[in-house]
Design a protein around this motif. Structure first.
Motif, PDB file in Angstrom:
ATOM      1  N   LYS A 145      61.305  75.352  69.947  1.00 15.19           N
ATOM      2  CA  LYS A 145      62.092  74.930  68.736  1.00 15.19           C
ATOM      3  C   LYS A 145      63.261  76.175  68.603  1.00 15.19           C
ATOM      4  O   LYS A 145      63.051  77.264  69.057  1.00 15.19           O
ATOM      5  CB  LYS A 145      61.451  74.630  67.572  1.00 15.19           C
ATOM      6  N   ASN A 146      64.273  75.710  67.890  1.00 15.41           N
ATOM      7  CA  ASN A 146      65.158  76.772  67.292  1.00 15.41           C
ATOM      8  C   ASN A 146      65.869  76.065  66.018  1.00 15.41           C
ATOM      9  O   ASN A 146      65.709  74.917  65.358  1.00 15.41           O
ATOM     10  CB  ASN A 146      66.287  76.807  68.362  1.00 15.41           C
ATOM     11  N   TRP A 147      66.414  77.031  65.188  1.00 15.43           N
ATOM     12  CA  TRP A 147      66.780  76.587  63.827  1.00 15.43           C
ATOM     13  C   TRP A 147      67.680  77.557  63.197  1.00 15.43           C
ATOM     14  O   TRP A 147      67.988  78.784  63.875  1.00 15.43           O
ATOM     15  CB  TRP A 147      65.769  76.512  62.738  1.00 15.43           C
ATOM     16  N   GLU A 153      68.126  72.334  62.818  1.00 17.68           N
ATOM     17  CA  GLU A 153      66.579  72.478  63.429  1.00 17.68           C
ATOM     18  C   GLU A 153      66.414  71.631  64.676  1.00 17.68           C
ATOM     19  O   GLU A 153      66.725  70.555  64.588  1.00 17.68           O
ATOM     20  CB  GLU A 153      65.569  72.394  62.338  1.00 17.68           C
ATOM     21  N   GLY A 154      65.792  72.042  65.816  1.00 17.11           N
ATOM     22  CA  GLY A 154      65.928  71.276  66.952  1.00 17.11           C
ATOM     23  C   GLY A 154      64.328  71.738  67.521  1.00 17.11           C
ATOM     24  O   GLY A 154      63.836  72.802  67.505  1.00 17.11           O
ATOM     25  N   TRP A 155      63.760  70.429  68.179  1.00 16.91           N
ATOM     26  CA  TRP A 155      62.471  70.556  68.684  1.00 16.91           C
ATOM     27  C   TRP A 155      62.526  70.238  70.127  1.00 16.91           C
ATOM     28  O   TRP A 155      63.385  69.351  70.516  1.00 16.91           O
ATOM     29  CB  TRP A 155      61.550  69.721  68.198  1.00 16.91           C
ATOM     30  N   TYR A 156      61.736  70.753  71.208  1.00 22.16           N
ATOM     31  CA  TYR A 156      61.722  70.355  72.735  1.00 22.16           C
ATOM     32  C   TYR A 156      60.334  70.191  73.023  1.00 22.16           C
ATOM     33  O   TYR A 156      59.337  71.272  72.876  1.00 22.16           O
ATOM     34  CB  TYR A 156      62.526  71.763  73.265  1.00 22.16           C
ATOM     35  N   TYR A 157      60.048  69.085  73.579  1.00 22.01           N
ATOM     36  CA  TYR A 157      58.983  68.882  74.246  1.00 22.01           C
ATOM     37  C   TYR A 157      59.210  68.479  75.828  1.00 22.01           C
ATOM     38  O   TYR A 157      59.861  67.803  75.942  1.00 22.01           O
ATOM     39  CB  TYR A 157      58.136  67.394  73.855  1.00 22.01           C
TER      40      TYR A 157
END
Length: 373
Positions: free
Chosen positions: A219-221, A29-33
């Motif tokens: 985000k993606n997962w 799982e990835g998050w982006y700000y």
């Protein structure tokens, strides 16, 4: 000044919470700000990821990457999964590296370890020497890259303006209803198409303070990985403060076949213009680097995008079947033009020189044309 933040339910998108189900299957799982500072002509993009959270696997662990001024780069790994936390019902996550909690929190005994969680900003600053925490309305962290010597610290509040959908209405899944199904992986969700950030970021000792700077989050997962992809994103346009664009496409496996899909989403003056495979024809012509062209048309609207850059871009790590690898390239200083038409009449035309542009995966030895897939 800061209190425990909660996002207004009207703006919370589907998939805002943490997706891992506790199983041993391959998972990331990835998050982006992101925050853009128009007066400095610079952008800060923060990328967080978790792989195989069950632990004790070959690729188990987390990482934090930052693409900073002039596309400079910081990366830091966080191998200890026990120091990661995330909320399941809303956007909230964090990972601790080096800390300085006093006894009894340190001492080597399992029962003495402080359980990772959201901390009040003052407590985080006092005790978390390496790490980050982020929610829908707040973002804070401190990183040091021993390989380059680069350092970053940041703390800012976020006022969400657009999630993913029309203002005042339930927010939508970016990849549609089927993104809830495991066969359609990886999942992708824009969490906040546009918001306003107020606070500060320090980069190698230089402090940037900002008020109401354009902010973004996605985000993606999943347990599957796209073969290749492209991405365009901007919410800092010349003379158009109330405009946000996110567009992208990828080639991924669905059961026993491969498919190439792409979409364009535009938020402007409270209205959401969505061009997706189930309601529009979407075409693209993406060069291996330097030029991104997209066109989309549905029964009401049509749009054309052109992204270009003469910059070399910066290689970034992304989750793959073989762990985090340098498989994508980004710049946050791309040029973008957008034209939106209703029944052949132009209703929006805008440009920016602070657009995020990305390609990822492989092969990229020749242009990717939608008609050829």
């Amino acid at each position: 000044m800061f209190n425990l933040p909660h996002q207004r339910k009207t703006l919370q998108t589907p998939h805002s919470g943490y997706h891992w189900d506790g199983s041993e299957r391959r998972f990331f799982e990835g998050w982006y700000y992101r925050v853009t500072l128009p007066e400095h002509r610079q952008t800060f993009a923060f990328m967080y990821s978790i792989e195989d959270p069950i632990g004790s696997k070959l690729h188990s662990g987390g990482s934090a990457q930052i693409l900073g001024p002039n596309d400079e780069y910081i990366c830091r790994s966080f191998p200890d999964m026990k120091k990661f936390w995330a909320w399941r019902d809303s956007l909230g996550l964090g990972h601790w590296g080096q800390t300085n909690f006093p006894p009894p929190y340190q001492g080597g005994q399992e029962g003495d370890l402080l359980k990772p969680r959201y901390l009040q900003p003052e407590e985080f600053t006092r005790h978390i020497q390496q790490g980050y925490q982020g929610t829908a309305k707040f973002h804070q962290g401190s990183l040091h890259d021993p390989g380059t010597g680069n350092t970053a610290r940041w703390q800012y509040e976020i006022q969400p303006i657009y999630g993913w959908g029309n203002s005042g209405q339930p927010q939508q899944s970016t990849a549609g209803f089927f993104s809830f199904l495991q066969i359609f992986e990886p999942g992708w969700q824009i969490l906040m198409a546009h918001g306003l950030a107020t606070g500060w970021i320090e980069w190698n000792g230089k402090r940037y303070e900002f008020t109401n700077a354009p902010a973004y989050a996605e985000k993606n997962w999943g347990g599957a990985f796209p073969q290749r992809w492209f991405w365009l994103n901007c919410n800092c346009f010349d003379d158009e403060p109330d405009l946000a664009l996110t567009a992208g496409g990828g080639r991924r496996g669905i059961l026993w076949w491969m498919e190439s899909v792409a979409m364009i989403g535009i938020h402007h003056q409270g209205k959401f213009y969505e061009f997706v495979p189930w309601n529009s024809q979407v075409n693209w012509q993406i060069q291996p680097w330097g030029k991104w062209l997209m066109q989309a048309k549905n029964s009401l609207y049509e749009v054309e995008l052109s992204g270009t850059t003469d910059l070399p871009g910066t290689p970034l790590r992304a989750p793959t079947l073989d762990g985090m690898q340098f498989v994508c390239r980004d710049t946050m200083q791309g040029n973008l033009t957008i034209e939106l038409r209703e029944k052949s009449k132009t209703i929006l035309k805008a440009s920016s020189s602070l657009c995020g542009l990305e390609i990822g995966g492989s092969p990229w030895d020749q242009p990717w044309l939608s008609q050829s897939d």
